[in-house]
Design a protein around this motif. Sequence first.
Motif, short mmCIF file in Angstrom:
data_model
loop_
_atom_site.label_atom_id
_atom_site.label_comp_id
_atom_site.label_asym_id
_atom_site.label_seq_id
_atom_site.Cartn_x
_atom_site.Cartn_y
_atom_site.Cartn_z
N GLN A 63 0.79 -1.23 0.00
CA GLN A 63 0.00 0.00 0.00
C GLN A 63 0.83 1.29 0.00
O GLN A 63 0.34 2.33 -0.39
CB GLN A 63 -1.00 0.02 1.16
N HIS A 64 2.10 1.22 0.45
CA HIS A 64 2.93 2.42 0.51
C HIS A 64 4.35 2.14 0.01
O HIS A 64 4.82 1.01 0.08
CB HIS A 64 3.03 2.98 1.94
N THR A 65 5.00 3.21 -0.44
CA THR A 65 6.42 3.13 -0.80
C THR A 65 7.23 3.27 0.47
O THR A 65 6.93 4.12 1.32
CB THR A 65 6.79 4.25 -1.80
N LEU A 66 8.27 2.45 0.61
CA LEU A 66 9.11 2.48 1.81
C LEU A 66 10.40 3.24 1.51
O LEU A 66 10.97 3.12 0.42
CB LEU A 66 9.45 1.06 2.27
N LEU A 94 4.09 6.03 7.76
CA LEU A 94 2.63 6.07 7.98
C LEU A 94 2.15 4.90 8.82
O LEU A 94 1.24 5.03 9.63
CB LEU A 94 1.89 6.08 6.64
N CYS A 95 2.75 3.74 8.59
CA CYS A 95 2.31 2.51 9.27
C CYS A 95 3.30 2.03 10.33
O CYS A 95 3.05 1.00 10.96
CB CYS A 95 2.11 1.39 8.26
N ASN A 96 4.41 2.73 10.50
CA ASN A 96 5.48 2.29 11.40
C ASN A 96 5.91 0.85 11.08
O ASN A 96 6.03 0.00 11.94
CB ASN A 96 5.04 2.41 12.86
N PHE A 97 6.10 0.63 9.77
CA PHE A 97 6.48 -0.69 9.26
C PHE A 97 7.96 -0.66 8.91
O PHE A 97 8.41 0.20 8.15
CB PHE A 97 5.64 -1.00 8.01
N ASN A 98 8.75 -1.60 9.47
CA ASN A 98 10.19 -1.68 9.20
C ASN A 98 10.54 -3.00 8.54
O ASN A 98 9.99 -4.04 8.90
CB ASN A 98 10.99 -1.54 10.51
N PHE A 99 11.51 -2.93 7.64
CA PHE A 99 11.94 -4.10 6.89
C PHE A 99 13.44 -3.97 6.67
O PHE A 99 13.88 -3.09 5.92
CB PHE A 99 11.19 -4.07 5.54
#
Length: 198
Positions: A63-66, A94-99
């Motif tokens: 859904q979003h670009t990281l 936006l989602c506090n998503f880490n990879f």
Amino acid sequence: MKHFSHPHDMQVIEIPSQTKKRTCFACKLPLIGSCYTCSRCKFYLHKFCFELPQSAQFKSHPQHTLALLYPPYIQGGCEACGESCNGFTYNCSLCNFNFHANCASLLETEPENDDERYITIFLRHKVSEQKSSKTELGWMKAQNQQYEEERARIRRMEMESDLQRRRQNMYNQQLKSMSDSINSMGQIGTSNYTYRYY
């Protein structure tokens, strides 16, 4: 050459395998072969890490670009392996998503041949195992913390109960002492005295 993660110019050098162990700033893995370095800061990047795009989209978070970030601009752990983010990490603010960049390259790229496919499947299995172990460890820590909190609460209750019992004992002793004093004063008042007149 410049890299967004470092303020100084960097140059390509060859690192022989027998050299004292150095690690890449981006992925924290040992350096062997050609890499980019800033000689005055002892800052190193693998060629692969140097060439990572500053933004990317992944199947894991479509859904979003990281954006590619590096310490100290990252908080939290990697969604893939559960480890803390202490190297290059793709992040969705936006989602506090880490990879982790490592995990992204491992989990998102398709192997080109059977050998790569076998290694990729093995490593993906190890990443999944590591994440589940980390989750289980976190659950155990939470359970242990609850247990310790419960023990502390019981100890507090026991101490309060003991303090209350001591106060009650002191109060009873004071009452008894006062009662004994009153009884002895009453005995003095009712004693039979013989008066002699001279």
